[in-house]
Enzyme design. Structure first.
Site, mmCIF file in Angstrom:
data_model
loop_
_atom_site.group_PDB
_atom_site.id
_atom_site.type_symbol
_atom_site.label_atom_id
_atom_site.label_comp_id
_atom_site.label_asym_id
_atom_site.label_seq_id
_atom_site.Cartn_x
_atom_site.Cartn_y
_atom_site.Cartn_z
ATOM 1 N N ASP A 19 83.563 91.723 104.208
ATOM 2 C CA ASP A 19 84.839 92.324 104.599
ATOM 3 C C ASP A 19 85.886 92.188 103.493
ATOM 4 O O ASP A 19 85.870 91.214 102.742
ATOM 5 C CB ASP A 19 85.338 91.636 105.880
ATOM 6 C CG ASP A 19 86.421 92.440 106.576
ATOM 7 O OD1 ASP A 19 86.650 93.605 106.203
ATOM 8 O OD2 ASP A 19 87.057 91.890 107.491
ATOM 9 N N ASN A 31 82.156 102.236 112.300
ATOM 10 C CA ASN A 31 82.737 102.734 111.046
ATOM 11 C C ASN A 31 82.814 104.256 110.977
ATOM 12 O O ASN A 31 83.491 104.813 110.103
ATOM 13 C CB ASN A 31 81.962 102.202 109.820
ATOM 14 C CG ASN A 31 82.228 100.738 109.527
ATOM 15 O OD1 ASN A 31 81.402 100.051 108.925
ATOM 16 N ND2 ASN A 31 83.388 100.225 109.948
HETATM 17 C C1 FPP Z 1 84.513 96.103 105.160
HETATM 18 O O1 FPP Z 1 85.635 96.172 104.321
HETATM 19 C C2 FPP Z 1 83.381 96.645 104.462
HETATM 20 C C3 FPP Z 1 82.673 97.727 104.878
HETATM 21 C C4 FPP Z 1 83.016 98.486 106.098
HETATM 22 C C5 FPP Z 1 81.559 98.240 104.086
HETATM 23 C C6 FPP Z 1 80.754 97.210 103.343
HETATM 24 C C7 FPP Z 1 80.009 97.932 102.312
HETATM 25 C C8 FPP Z 1 79.744 97.476 101.077
HETATM 26 C C9 FPP Z 1 80.059 96.119 100.588
HETATM 27 C C10 FPP Z 1 79.100 98.347 100.100
HETATM 28 C C11 FPP Z 1 77.985 99.138 100.670
HETATM 29 C C12 FPP Z 1 76.686 98.594 100.292
HETATM 30 C C13 FPP Z 1 75.582 99.319 100.467
HETATM 31 C C14 FPP Z 1 74.280 98.800 100.032
HETATM 32 C C15 FPP Z 1 75.672 100.645 101.089
HETATM 33 P P1 FPP Z 1 86.885 97.014 104.812
HETATM 34 O O2 FPP Z 1 86.762 98.377 104.237
HETATM 35 O O3 FPP Z 1 86.997 96.991 106.293
HETATM 36 O O4 FPP Z 1 88.025 96.215 104.133
HETATM 37 P P2 FPP Z 1 89.497 95.991 104.703
HETATM 38 O O5 FPP Z 1 89.369 95.196 105.948
HETATM 39 O O6 FPP Z 1 90.146 95.244 103.602
HETATM 40 O O7 FPP Z 1 90.101 97.347 104.923
#
Ligand code: FPP
Length: 253
Positions: free
Chosen positions: A28, A76
């Protein structure tokens, strides 16, 4: 093995618990990492893949056998279409660019989550990654993509109910172990350690069945900044914990 790795993996003989066999990670903080730098959210996810590459390598080196990472949840889909498409694109590139290397390194890839609803090119790449690495057993990388814990359980219930309705399963014969075989993680040990980054304290529908007895470690680091040092820190915190699985400790008896 580095000296730090040696210190986290001294579970044998030193009285310390062993390195966790299975680590699950809620990656996250990509969006906040990007925002802090005036970059689009997708740039945070891109750096998130870099962090994932480093962590897969480090996990294998410190003796972890299974790593399950949360890449895209069933919730998501509510994000802007451009971000959804960036995340799908990143999975696609990861599968295209890293598959050969991971296969040679003995990594078995499993994608957990709902396959229906995935675009055909992604579904084909996922199937290929699983096929090409199916005989590997040095390290197990599970990528949770289009994954939701409740959805996984409901899918499993449907399968068991179908078997029962067809007379192939006796309702009385359904046990926890038998039910677990209908989940996407069939045949794998449950996570010993669950890590969530970005100082958020939620499970967000991740591995709800499997984490019944996992230790939780929440870290104040945004996922793109996560590296081997943070993984080792989480493992050390885990090693300080006493896992009782509902029992009492020796001294209390
Ligand atoms: C949460 O951060 C992260 C995600 C929803 C996606 C996680 C994905 C990756 C690390 C890369 C993808 C990897 C592959 C192999 C496809 P957020 O976007 O919710 O962050 P925030 O809470 O700061 O907004």
């Amino acid at each position: 093995m580095s000296s730090v790795a040696a210190s986290v993996s001294s579970g044998d003989g030193g009285g310390k618990p062993p390195v966790p066999t299975h680590v699950a990670i809620i990656m996250d903080g990509n969006g906040r990492w990007a925002k802090a730098r005036g970059l689009p959210r997708a740039a945070g996810h891109e750096r998130g893949v870099e962090a994932l590459r480093k962590v897969v390598e480090a996990a294998g080196e410190i003796g972890i056998k299974y790593l399950t990472v949360y890449s895209f949840s069933t919730e998501n889909w509510r994000r802007p279409a451009s971000e959804v498409s960036a995340l799908f694109g990143l999975l696609k590139t990861y599968m295209q660019k890293d598959l050969n290397r991971l296969r040679k390194e003995g990594v078995k890839i499993t994608i957990i989550g709902r396959r229906e609803g995935l675009p055909k090119d992604i579904a084909d790449l996922v199937a290929k990654a699983e096929r090409d690495t199916k005989d590997n057993d040095r390290f197990y990388l599970n990528i949770a993509f289009n994954y939701g814990g409740r959805e996984e359980i409901v899918r499993a219930v449907r399968k068991v109910a179908t078997e029962a309705a067809a007379g192939r399963v006796e309702p009385e014969s359904i046990t926890e172990d038998m039910f677990a075989d209908y989940l996407d993680t069939r045949g794998m040990p449950d996570p010993d350690l669950l890590i969530r980054t970005s100082a958020e304290y939620r499970l967000s529908n991740f591995l709800l069945w499997q984490i019944a007895y996992s230790e939780f470690v929440f870290l104040d680091v945004l996922w793109p900044d996560f590296d081997r040092g943070w993984l080792e820190k989480a493992v050390m915190v885990y090693q300080e914990r006493e896992r009782r699985f509902g029992a009492v400790t020796q001294g209390e008896l």
